[in-house]
Scaffold this active site. Structure first.
Site, PDB file in Angstrom:
ATOM      1  N   ASP A 148      -4.747  -9.193  -8.442  1.00  0.00           N
ATOM      2  CA  ASP A 148      -5.112  -8.374  -9.592  1.00  0.00           C
ATOM      3  C   ASP A 148      -3.955  -7.573 -10.188  1.00  0.00           C
ATOM      4  O   ASP A 148      -3.667  -7.652 -11.387  1.00  0.00           O
ATOM      5  CB  ASP A 148      -6.270  -7.437  -9.234  1.00  0.00           C
ATOM      6  CG  ASP A 148      -6.026  -6.657  -7.944  1.00  0.00           C
ATOM      7  OD1 ASP A 148      -5.095  -6.998  -7.196  1.00  0.00           O
ATOM      8  OD2 ASP A 148      -6.780  -5.704  -7.686  1.00  0.00           O
ATOM      9  N   GLU A 168       0.822  -1.205   0.000  1.00  0.00           N
ATOM     10  CA  GLU A 168       0.000   0.000   0.000  1.00  0.00           C
ATOM     11  C   GLU A 168       0.860   1.261   0.000  1.00  0.00           C
ATOM     12  O   GLU A 168       0.559   2.226  -0.708  1.00  0.00           O
ATOM     13  CB  GLU A 168      -0.943   0.000   1.207  1.00  0.00           C
ATOM     14  CG  GLU A 168      -1.986  -1.104   1.206  1.00  0.00           C
ATOM     15  CD  GLU A 168      -3.080  -0.881   0.175  1.00  0.00           C
ATOM     16  OE1 GLU A 168      -3.094   0.184  -0.481  1.00  0.00           O
ATOM     17  OE2 GLU A 168      -3.934  -1.771   0.015  1.00  0.00           O
ATOM     18  N   GLU A 225     -12.241   0.847 -10.108  1.00  0.00           N
ATOM     19  CA  GLU A 225     -11.932  -0.104 -11.175  1.00  0.00           C
ATOM     20  C   GLU A 225     -12.907  -0.058 -12.348  1.00  0.00           C
ATOM     21  O   GLU A 225     -12.491  -0.184 -13.516  1.00  0.00           O
ATOM     22  CB  GLU A 225     -11.869  -1.525 -10.603  1.00  0.00           C
ATOM     23  CG  GLU A 225     -10.575  -1.848  -9.881  1.00  0.00           C
ATOM     24  CD  GLU A 225     -10.468  -1.176  -8.523  1.00  0.00           C
ATOM     25  OE1 GLU A 225      -9.335  -1.046  -7.993  1.00  0.00           O
ATOM     26  OE2 GLU A 225     -11.520  -0.771  -7.980  1.00  0.00           O
ATOM     27  N   GLU A 245     -18.804  -5.153  -3.079  1.00  0.00           N
ATOM     28  CA  GLU A 245     -17.475  -5.758  -2.981  1.00  0.00           C
ATOM     29  C   GLU A 245     -17.471  -7.197  -3.472  1.00  0.00           C
ATOM     30  O   GLU A 245     -16.534  -7.620  -4.145  1.00  0.00           O
ATOM     31  CB  GLU A 245     -16.980  -5.687  -1.528  1.00  0.00           C
ATOM     32  CG  GLU A 245     -15.529  -6.023  -1.347  1.00  0.00           C
ATOM     33  CD  GLU A 245     -14.585  -4.944  -1.861  1.00  0.00           C
ATOM     34  OE1 GLU A 245     -13.365  -5.085  -1.658  1.00  0.00           O
ATOM     35  OE2 GLU A 245     -15.047  -3.955  -2.455  1.00  0.00           O
TER      36      GLU A 245
END
Length: 615
Positions: free
Chosen positions: A317, A136, A429, A408
């Site tokens: 991802d 992150e 996204e 989600e």
């Protein structure tokens, strides 16, 4: 060296060659031009509503709590689901401001960008005793600083009016050095958690800096305390893994560091950053199964998989995304070969019509039939096959329309929401893939999708103090959190969808956090002519032949690679298997793409997939 007939059909997705795109009839229509202007103004207002409230109520802390108009120092909480080991004296790192830098430039607000750069240069420090998530912090802070430095030093932007002295790069290099201890593991795979406070004589390589180690059993605890207080290194015999700590990390956490750390090495000349990220990526790739699939979580000390179920969503991802983007940014064929093998495996084992389920990396057998919001980036990767990309994108948008936002998790086998993960944290996204698909097709339908996303965000998530996450999509109950990626990605991709003037004459890739990095020929080991934008002045190598796009030439059969004494058969990058091995189908969506012609197969009246439209 890759064969001449494969390889570049996904590039238009990931690096925007704006000067080579042909405008569609709709773009010349005054109605559509006016609509795009209205929508870009709406997104601009959204960004500043979120940004101004952050600066008023949360800055210089990490993120805004819009319902209570307060703040959260969330960098220490990201990825920490149990909220363990939280620091007591950490007061934030201006996370949202760092994340907003490139968005300010894209919106044309050079004045605010310069003001932010000055403040960060004078006030931001990473010498804080805070345990943070490496992945992150890499994509948000390091990526934000590196991208903003490149924007600030781009002469076409005319930023900071000569006053900028590489302060952001200095900060980025300082942070990068604090990352390096995380890679000091038996496998080279980085720990998920590091402490930003450098300790010991070696400011960049001591494993003690990771704070993942304490004294082994039988050694007095005060021995560790004295050594850390004195700033001395622990002997190898002194430390072991903390019993309550974990050596578990994700595939994304190991395989999504190469863009930011690689760019940092190219800018500073310090190869340690790129070398550490590259070693981790290569180790991770070596752990793939015989099916070229990777699991979701692994142990960084043993190099063993913990979770064998895998997909294209959370935990994996950005790994796929960074393989192809690293190839474009750095020109390594090694990255392309990884991506090609991984992409074919995804299409073969995860795809079911327009959906992508999860599967066991060892067997390829389906494990979980679920949609996750993080999967919504994938239609952008499919842009080389517009029918498949559009089909997948429409399914995600259908779920968005059904609930008003994208939940989600959605269980595909039962067509119901996941009972506990019914939230929407302002994720970008779907907006991201909508932007890429519009760039590739100029189909006005994607403008309508973007407008619907903007309207939903304003209707359901906008509050007086900013934009709030949705806790439950069935009731639209809100949660008191405005994530930094809302400004870094969600608003940015929506704005670029309606106004891409920033991209004219420029060529970028965007990191997984939406931070633009320019495509620079100086960073490439070998720069294929296919990737060179028309606005560049370059000299073509006499030994380098032109490589046509496989999808554009419609010739992409399975390819034979001859490497030394070994001959390897590589499946075509365009090939998408049919949903069923017996080639049976109900609709065209059950059929894939032929491996020898790259043509979409269709479903016959008898229920079989084939090239019926071309007979």
């Amino acid at each position: 060296m890759l064969p001449n007939n494969i390889g570049t059909w996904v590039v238009i997705l990931l690096v925007i060659f704006h000067t080579t795109l042909t405008s569609s009839v709709s773009e010349r229509d005054p109605h559509w031009a006016a609509k795009k202007r209205r929508m870009s103004d709406k997104v601009r207002k959204m960004f500043y509503h979120a940004y101004d409230n952050y600066m008023t109520y949360a800055f210089p802390h990490d993120e805004l709590k819009p319902l209570t108009k307060t703040f959260t120092d969330s960098l220490s909480e990201l990825g920490n689901l149990k909220l363990e080991h939280l620091p007591q004296k950490y007061n934030g790192s201006a996370l949202t401001l760092v994340e907003s830098l490139s968005s300010l430039v894209i919106l044309g607000n050079n004045t605010e960008f310069e003001r932010a750069v000055v403040w960060l240069s004078e006030n931001l420090t990473f010498d804080v005793d805070a345990r943070i998530n490496l992945f992150e912090c890499n994509i948000r802070i390091l990526g934000g600083l590196v991208s903003a430095h490149l924007l600030a030093t781009d002469s076409t932007n005319r930023l900071v009016q000569g006053a900028y002295k590489n302060e952001l790069l200095v900060l980025a290099e300082n942070l990068g050095r604090r990352f390096l201890p995380a890679f000091d593991t038996p496998t080279g795979l980085p720990y998920a958690w590091i402490n930003l406070k450098l300790k010991g004589k070696d400011q960049g390589t001591s494993p003690a800096n990771c704070l993942l180690f304490i004294l082994k059993k039988g050694t007095p605890l005060d021995k560790l305390t004295r050594k850390l207080e004195n700033g001395t290194l622990l002997d190898t015999s002194d430390y072991g893994v903390l019993e309550n700590e974990t050596t578990e990390t994700s595939t994304s956490g190991c395989g999504s560091l190469i863009l930011e750390m690689g760019a940092l090495s190219r800018l500073t000349g310090d190869t340690r950053f790129e070398s550490a990220a590259l070693r981790a990526l290569r180790k991770l790739w070596s752990m793939r199964s015989s099916l070229n699939l990777l699991g979701t979580t692994l142990d960084v000390t043993t190099g063993e998989w913990i979770e064998h179920s895998s997909g294209i969503g959370a935990g994996v991802d950005s790994f796929y995304e960074y393989l192809i983007k690293a190839h474009i940014l750095f020109g390594r064929d090694e990255f392309w070969r990884m991506f090609q093998s991984a992409y074919v495996a995804v299409q073969k084992y995860f795809r079911h019509g327009p959906w992508y389920h999860e599967a066991d990396m060892r067997t390829g057998k389906a494990t979980y039939w679920q949609l996750t919001s993080l999967q919504a980036f994938w239609p952008g990767v499919l842009v080389g096959d517009i029918p498949a990309a559009n089909s997948s994108h429409r399914e995600f948008f259908h779920i968005w329309e059904k609930f008003g936002v994208l939940p989600e998790r959605y269980l595909l086998d039962h067509l119901i929401l996941h009972p506990t993960e019914k939230y929407y944290p302002l994720r970008p996204e779907l907006a991201e893939s909508t932007f890429y698909l519009y760039q590739a097709t100029r189909d006005p339908w994607y403008i309508e999708v973007g407008a619907s996303i903007v309207d939903s965000l304003n209707l359901y998530t906008k509050v007086e103090g900013g934009f709030a996450s949705v806790r439950d999509v069935t009731t639209m109950q809100l949660e008191d959190h405005q994530h930094s990626f809302f400004l870094a990605e969600t608003c940015k991709y929506l704005y670029l969808l309606f106004d891409d003037s920033f991209l004219v004459g420029r060529n970028y890739i965007f990191t997984t956090e939406g931070h633009p990095l320019p495509i620079l020929s100086a960073w490439h080991e070998r720069f294929p002519e296919t990737y060179i934008p028309s606005n560049w002045t370059t000299v073509k190598s006499k030994t380098q032949g032109k490589r046509a796009s496989a999808m554009s030439s419609r010739v992409c059969p399975a390819t034979t690679l001859n490497s030394g004494h070994h001959i390897q058969q590589v499946e075509s990058a365009c090939h998408i298997p049919d949903a069923r091995e017996d080639y049976r189908c109900l609709t065209d969506e059950d059929c894939g793409v032929d491996s020898t012609t790259c043509r979409r197969r269709s479903c016959s009246m008898a229920g079989y997939c084939g090239l019926w439209l071309f007979v």
